[in-house]
Design an enzyme around this catalytic site. Structure first.
Site, PDB file in Angstrom:
ATOM      1  CG  ASP A   1      -9.946  -0.453   5.138  1.00 31.40           C
ATOM      2  OD1 ASP A   1      -9.712  -0.914   4.009  1.00 31.40           O
ATOM      3  OD2 ASP A   1      -9.174  -0.574   6.111  1.00 31.40           O
TER       4      ASP A   1
ATOM      5  CD  GLN B   1      -3.592  -4.710   6.361  1.00 33.84           C
ATOM      6  OE1 GLN B   1      -3.733  -3.637   5.775  1.00 33.84           O
ATOM      7  NE2 GLN B   1      -3.988  -5.846   5.829  1.00 33.84           N
TER       8      GLN B   1
ATOM      9  CE  LYS C   1      -3.816  -2.463   2.166  1.00 34.54           C
ATOM     10  NZ  LYS C   1      -4.557  -2.848   3.370  1.00 34.54           N
TER      11      LYS C   1
HETATM   12  N1  GUN Z   1      -7.077  -7.196   6.001  1.00 38.71           N
HETATM   13  C1  GUN Z   1      -7.485  -7.920   4.937  1.00 38.71           C
HETATM   14  N2  GUN Z   1      -8.117  -7.139   4.044  1.00 38.71           N
HETATM   15  C2  GUN Z   1      -8.124  -5.895   4.563  1.00 38.71           C
HETATM   16  C3  GUN Z   1      -8.647  -4.659   4.103  1.00 38.71           C
HETATM   17  O1  GUN Z   1      -9.245  -4.536   3.030  1.00 38.71           O
HETATM   18  N3  GUN Z   1      -8.448  -3.584   4.940  1.00 38.71           N
HETATM   19  C4  GUN Z   1      -7.805  -3.701   6.126  1.00 38.71           C
HETATM   20  N4  GUN Z   1      -7.683  -2.609   6.874  1.00 38.71           N
HETATM   21  N5  GUN Z   1      -7.316  -4.840   6.575  1.00 38.71           N
HETATM   22  C5  GUN Z   1      -7.471  -5.931   5.800  1.00 38.71           C
END
Ligand code: GUN
Length: 304
Positions: free
Chosen positions: A131, A108, A64
């Protein structure tokens, strides 16, 4: 001769190339950002919080960061030790919520076991919840109002649209009911308009006779986190399969692992009209989804 047979085969399969599509869309974001910077605006800024040492999560957060770098966003990653208390994490979220120069915040997942995931994600201000996990944003999604659509479901919708996959009136089976993928996906596929307007069945660990659902589906979206869970004999000929799974399995290579999808590609590929590969399918589009949402928040904030 073989080529001719393929040209006239109505069941010729399309491999949905999420990697190339995401690259194309990322370049568009980069161009847009560069225009804003040229006009004297600050760069969009994504903040991420990573708690603990989970290998997959570290890799996702690092990618990211790279994506932000590529498109010209600023990014800040807060890497916290696994024994961080929930209150410390909530305090950090509060301070980011009130920083006007931050457009997006993600925590995350998964979080360490001593933390309450809902409490943490609910603490993120809805306007920077890129998100789309906050109840306000989930509520807006269910009401078909403007919101941040979670990155994976958003990426899948973009792929369906780009590849012209028919969804209206089609039967879509979503396997998995997570807040991150299955549930929002089922809402999006059932909403009015394209891509959507499908008749949706959502299946989960307690679904009886799963195959009786998957074998009549026009579109199967599988998000269960079990490598090669969906096999060729579980779908009908001509189905579209969207594979959300990315599980690391041990492998004899430099990394020590390889990525496996939830769909058993080899047994499905000749039965489908379209299928996403792993890697190179949904994963890159998820990463694009986050950039899209961050840019959306930035433009809202700066009235661009
Ligand atoms: N863990 C797995 N997929 C995601 C996601 O799309 N966002 C976040 N914050 N954590 C994740």
């Amino acid at each position: 001769m073989v080529i001719l047979l393929h040209i006239f085969d109505p069941q010729m399969v399309t491999i949905i190339d999420g990697k190339s599509l995401a690259q194309k869309l990322r370049r568009k974001i980069k161009e847009e950002v560069s225009k804003y910077l040229d006009s004297g605006n600050r760069a969009p800024h994504l903040a991420a919080i990573l708690v603990g040492e989970d290998g997959a999560s570290r890799t996702y957060v690092a990618s990211k960061e790279r994506d932000c770098d590529f498109v010209g966003f600023d990014s800040t990653v807060h890497r916290l030790p696994v024994d961080t208390s929930e209150n410390e994490l909530l305090d950090l979220i509060d301070s980011i919520n009130s920083n006007d120069n931050i457009d997006g915040l993600i925590v995350q997942l998964p979080l360490p076991k001593h933390m309450d995931t809902s409490k943490v994600t609910d603490a993120i201000a809805p306007k920077i919840d890129v998100d789309g996990f906050h109840p306000v944003n989930v509520g807006r999604l269910t009401k078909n109002e403007d919101t941040y659509i979670s990155a994976t479901p958003f990426g899948i919708i973009m792929m369906l649209e780009e590849y012209g996959i028919e969804t209206i009136g089609k039967h879509c089976v979503v396997i998995g009911r997570s807040n991150i993928v299955g549930r929002p996906m089922s809402i999006l596929m059932s909403r009015g308009g394209y891509p959507g307007d499908s008749t949706v069945t959502i299946c989960h660990r307690n679904t009886e006779n799963l195959i009786s659902h998957t074998s009549v589906a026009d579109i199967v979206i599988v998000a269960v986190g079990i490598p090669h869970f969906l096999k060729g004999d579980m779908v009908k000929k001509g189905a579209v399969v969207i594979d959300v799974g990315i599980t690391r399995v041990d492998a004899d290579n430099a990394k020590g692992y390889e990525l496996r999808g939830d769909a058993d590609f080899n047994s499905l590929v000749n039965k489908c009209t379209a299928i996403t590969p792993v890697p190179g399918g949904v994963g890159p589009m998820t990463r694009y989804g986050l950039l899209h949402n961050t840019l959306k928040s930035y433009k809202r904030k700066l009235n661009l």
